[in-house]
Write a protein that holds these residues in place. Structure first.
Motif, short mmCIF file in Angstrom:
data_model
loop_
_atom_site.label_atom_id
_atom_site.label_comp_id
_atom_site.label_asym_id
_atom_site.label_seq_id
_atom_site.Cartn_x
_atom_site.Cartn_y
_atom_site.Cartn_z
N THR A 1 51.36 -11.63 43.58
CA THR A 1 51.66 -11.92 44.45
C THR A 1 51.54 -13.35 45.27
N ASP A 2 51.13 -14.00 44.88
CA ASP A 2 50.90 -15.69 45.22
C ASP A 2 51.03 -16.52 44.04
N GLN B 1 46.09 -14.97 42.13
CA GLN B 1 47.34 -14.85 42.28
C GLN B 1 48.02 -13.68 42.40
#
Ligand SMILES: Cc1cc2nc3c(=O)[nH]c(=O)nc-3n(C[C@H](O)[C@H](O)[C@H](O)COP(=O)(O)OP(=O)(O)OC[C@H]3O[C@@H](n4cnc5c(N)ncnc54)[C@H](O)[C@@H]3O)c2cc1C
Length: 400
Positions: A187-188, A196
């Motif tokens: 997602t990040d 992440q």
């Protein structure tokens, strides 16, 4: 440490043994014949009807969901011998008692991290054995034994997550009863390495989720399948996030601990059945004027197998005891150790059993060839040996 079975463990193990002998082992030929008729057809991944019959019988005997301590009331140490007995028939028995991978790991994950709504939608039907599930972490394009490599993206757009990427070796996805896939993705990508990743729940019939193919293991197609999946901008509502954004790595760690110990318990059961077949064959088969069991080299193989099974079982029981008494986190090194030990032990014992059977060992007259394949696969699935040895070494080196 006391490994004396509790009254509940002894009772469940006896009942499991009776169920195995009275119902499961006699059902194996019907299961095999049903699947053999459909090999190479689109029905290859359908469930032989005998399994639903066995599920009903197991449930009526109280042999159901025993893997989940909060539901069954059994500790990990109590469950170990029951799971071991189910390993005697590793394809049918675990599913008959609703204690099969990957559903057990997924049920545990949902139990720990799902919202009440997610539990009602997915955990409840899994606990009653109505649906099946899959867990999608591994990807064809990156070394997935390092889960931080996962490339699949989970992008938020308004009230939806959009998932894109490829996965493979996703067990269970070929079975039409598989209704939900727990997908791990990023997602990040700019967050710290272990923050992440996230996990989302993706219904298997969501548009854009394509099943490319079902992978064989050494030529065998398992009924529930191991599939390659592609996610083409698959959209799910944000309520399908499991836990919080960035918690995917931590959820994966929590999920894999108990799943690994269950695999190890069943591997001991597979090895026990292999040594049972080995001994029967060695006593009956006569070569060079005496039963094979009269040959020193054969006796050595039998003795070696017995010693290795006992060693592995003791380590598994110690690990189960540690999880019960100190928690899965404190038992991480032992969990890694048994995951490195048990598949190799089972491969070695099964290999000797095949050898003592001669040509018959390679045939499907005895279940040894498939047992070997499955034990060998478990040297990779849920993390390859080397990754677990790395964990044990790190702990050992850290002591000095
Ligand atoms: C039958 C089967 C079922 C599976 N089911 C699932 C499933 O349901 N869901 C899912 O997500 N995945 C599943 N997997 C995938 C499995 O978890 C991965 O194959 C495994 O984690 C290894 O990842 P990889 O294949 O990408 O190998 P890689 O990461 O490419 O590793 C290849 C090899 O490199 C070596 N290696 C890796 N790391 C190290 C290290 N630190 N030190 C030394 N050597 C190392 C090891 O020998 C390893 O086998 C399944 C696999 C099999 C075979």
């Amino acid at each position: 440490m006391d490994f004396e079975p509790s009254a509940a463990a002894a009772d469940y193990t006896n009942r499991m043994r009776e169920f195995l002998e009275e119902k499961v082992l006699p059902a194996e030929p019907a299961y095999e014949a049903w699947r053999a008729e459909r090999r190479g057809t689109p029905q290859e991944w359908d469930l032989p009807p005998v399994v639903e019959e066995l599920k009903a019988q197991a449930r009526s005997r109280g042999l159901w969901n025993l893997f989940l301590p909060s539901v069954s009331g059994l500790s990990n140490l109590d469950y170990a011998p029951v799971a071991e007995v189910s390993g005697w028939s590793p394809v049918i028995a675990p599913e008959a008692i609703n204690c099969q991978a990957p559903d057990t790991g997924n049920m545990e994950t949902l139990h720990l991290f799902a919202t009440p709504r997610q539990k009602a939608q997915w955990l409840e039907p899994l606990l009653v054995g109505e649906i099946r599930s899959a867990f999608a972490m591994t990807e064809p394009d990156v070394a997935s034994s390092d889960a931080t490599n996962v490339r699949t993206t989970i992008r938020r757009e308004g009230d939806e997550y959009v998932i894109s990427g490829k996965k493979w070796w996703i067990s269970g996805a070929a079975d039409a009863r598989c209704k939900i896939v727990i997908v791990m993705g990023k997602t990040d990508p700019d967050a710290p390495t272990h923050r992440q990743q996230s996990m989302v729940l993706v219904p298997r019939d969501t548009p854009g989720l394509e099943i490319k193919r079902h992978l064989p293991t050494f030529g065998y197609q398992d009924q529930h399948g191991h599939s390659e999946l592609e996610f083409h901008d698959v959209r799910v509502p944000v309520e399908n996030l499991l836990g919080e954004e960035g918690s995917g790595f931590a959820i994966a760690q929590a999920r894999l601990g108990p799943g690994r110990i269950h695999h190890c318990m069943r591997l001991i059961g597979m090895a026990e059945r292999a040594i049972d077949l080995m001994v029967r064959r060695a006593r009956e088969r006569v070569a060079f004027g005496r039963p094979l069991a009269g040959q020193g080299v054969v006796r050595e193989q039998i003795a070696q197998s017995r010693i290795e099974i006992e060693q592995a079982r003791l380590l598994v029981l110690k690990t189960a005891w540690l999880i019960d008494n100190a928690g899965a986190r404190r038992a991480a090194t032992e969990i890694a150790a048994i995951k490195a030990v048990c598949p190799r032990m089972a491969c070695d014992v099964i290999d000797r059993a095949i050898q003592i059977h001669g040509g018959a060992g390679m045939s499907d007259d005895v279940p040894l060839a498939y047992f070997y394949v499955w034990a060998r696969a478990l040297r990779l699935a849920d993390g390859p040996d080397e990754v677990h040895l790395r964990t044990v070494a790190r702990q050992e080196l850290g002591r000095h």
